[in-house]
Motif scaffolding. Structure first.
Motif, short mmCIF file in Angstrom:
data_model
loop_
_atom_site.label_atom_id
_atom_site.label_comp_id
_atom_site.label_asym_id
_atom_site.label_seq_id
_atom_site.Cartn_x
_atom_site.Cartn_y
_atom_site.Cartn_z
N VAL A 255 13.54 17.11 -3.12
CA VAL A 255 12.87 15.96 -4.05
C VAL A 255 13.79 14.56 -4.18
O VAL A 255 15.03 14.79 -3.67
CB VAL A 255 12.80 16.36 -5.48
CG1 VAL A 255 11.97 17.65 -5.45
CG2 VAL A 255 14.29 17.03 -5.81
N THR B 61 15.51 11.95 -7.02
CA THR B 61 15.83 11.85 -8.32
C THR B 61 14.90 11.46 -9.32
O THR B 61 14.89 11.91 -10.32
CB THR B 61 17.27 11.31 -8.48
OG1 THR B 61 16.91 9.74 -8.16
CG2 THR B 61 18.19 11.87 -7.90
N LEU C 84 9.08 17.35 -11.41
CA LEU C 84 8.73 18.69 -10.93
C LEU C 84 7.80 19.13 -11.88
O LEU C 84 8.06 19.01 -13.17
CB LEU C 84 9.91 19.47 -10.84
CG LEU C 84 10.75 19.32 -9.76
CD1 LEU C 84 12.60 19.85 -9.79
CD2 LEU C 84 10.22 19.55 -8.32
N ALA D 2 13.39 15.28 -11.91
CA ALA D 2 14.63 15.85 -11.20
C ALA D 2 15.91 15.30 -11.44
O ALA D 2 16.90 16.39 -11.39
CB ALA D 2 14.36 15.67 -9.78
N ALA E 281 6.25 19.70 -6.47
CA ALA E 281 7.04 18.25 -6.73
C ALA E 281 5.84 17.29 -6.24
O ALA E 281 5.24 17.42 -5.33
CB ALA E 281 8.24 17.83 -5.60
#
Length: 213
Positions: free
Chosen positions: A11, A13, A17, A31, A64
């Motif tokens: 992922v 930042t 999620l 994230a 994600a």
């Protein structure tokens, strides 16, 4: 202790999620809220410190999704053989306390969530070694509060272990509780209508144990 790795996802930042639980709820988590560990050997942060999980609630899937508003198609599957199609557009603006994404029957629970992408078929596998492959086109996207429809018809005592999207050229890897495995091309599985019993994909016995994953 008594824990195991369930999923791995790369992922950014700023990605969000989405954690789907056995109770049919979804919780969003940016994230960047997950603290980066400085060592390979650290245990990580318990999810209960990041998500308001209820007692007995367990995360079953983690996705994600960069931009839910683009309306990707998700498929959700339950332990008792139901499936539900859901557009990710319905996952926007979820409060941190979570949201119900599937109305579950009594004694049922959410077991798997898959992003469909370019896949044309879905496969479901049961503990006793049955598998069914059916077209995604047979699933109509439903609202968050709706329940599912029959994906696989289970014999008494059987339960769904896993569900996934069938990509061209992909294989189905079956692993039993006693460590036996079997890998077969998904192209060799006949396509059935949703709601059937499917075909035998693994012969379960005392030596192999039931299907684990």
């Amino acid at each position: 202790d008594d824990d195991f790795l369930m999923d791995l996802v790369v992922v950014d930042t700023h990605d969000t999620l989405f954690f789907f639980t056995n109770r049919g709820r979804v919780y969003p988590l940016r994230a960047l809220r997950i603290t980066g560990d400085t060592s390979r050997t650290t245990r990580g942060a318990p999810l209960v410190q990041l998500l308001p999980l209820a007692k007995g609630e367990q995360v079953q899937a983690m996705l994600a999704i960069q931009n839910p508003k683009e309306d990707y198609l998700l498929v959700l599957a339950t332990r008792l053989g139901e499936v539900k199609a859901l557009k990710t557009g319905q996952l926007t603006n979820i409060r941190p306390s979570g949201l119900i994404v599937m109305d579950l029957e009594q004694a049922d629970e959410l077991v798997s969530v898959a992003q469909v992408g370019d896949a044309k078929d879905i496969v479901m596998v049961s503990e006793n070694g049955q598998a069914i492959k059916f077209p995604v086109a047979g699933l109509t996207p439903r609202s968050r509060s709706a329940g599912g429809v029959r994906g696989i018809r289970l014999l008494q005592g059987d339960r769904v272990v896993a569900m996934g999207a069938v990509l061209p050229g992909s294989y189905l890897l079956i692993v039993s509780q006693r460590g036996y495995g079997k890998c077969t091309p998904l192209a060799s599985y006949p396509r059935h209508s949703r709601g059937g019993q499917g075909v035998r994909t693994f012969r379960v016995n005392d030596k192999t144990g039931i299907i684990a994953a």
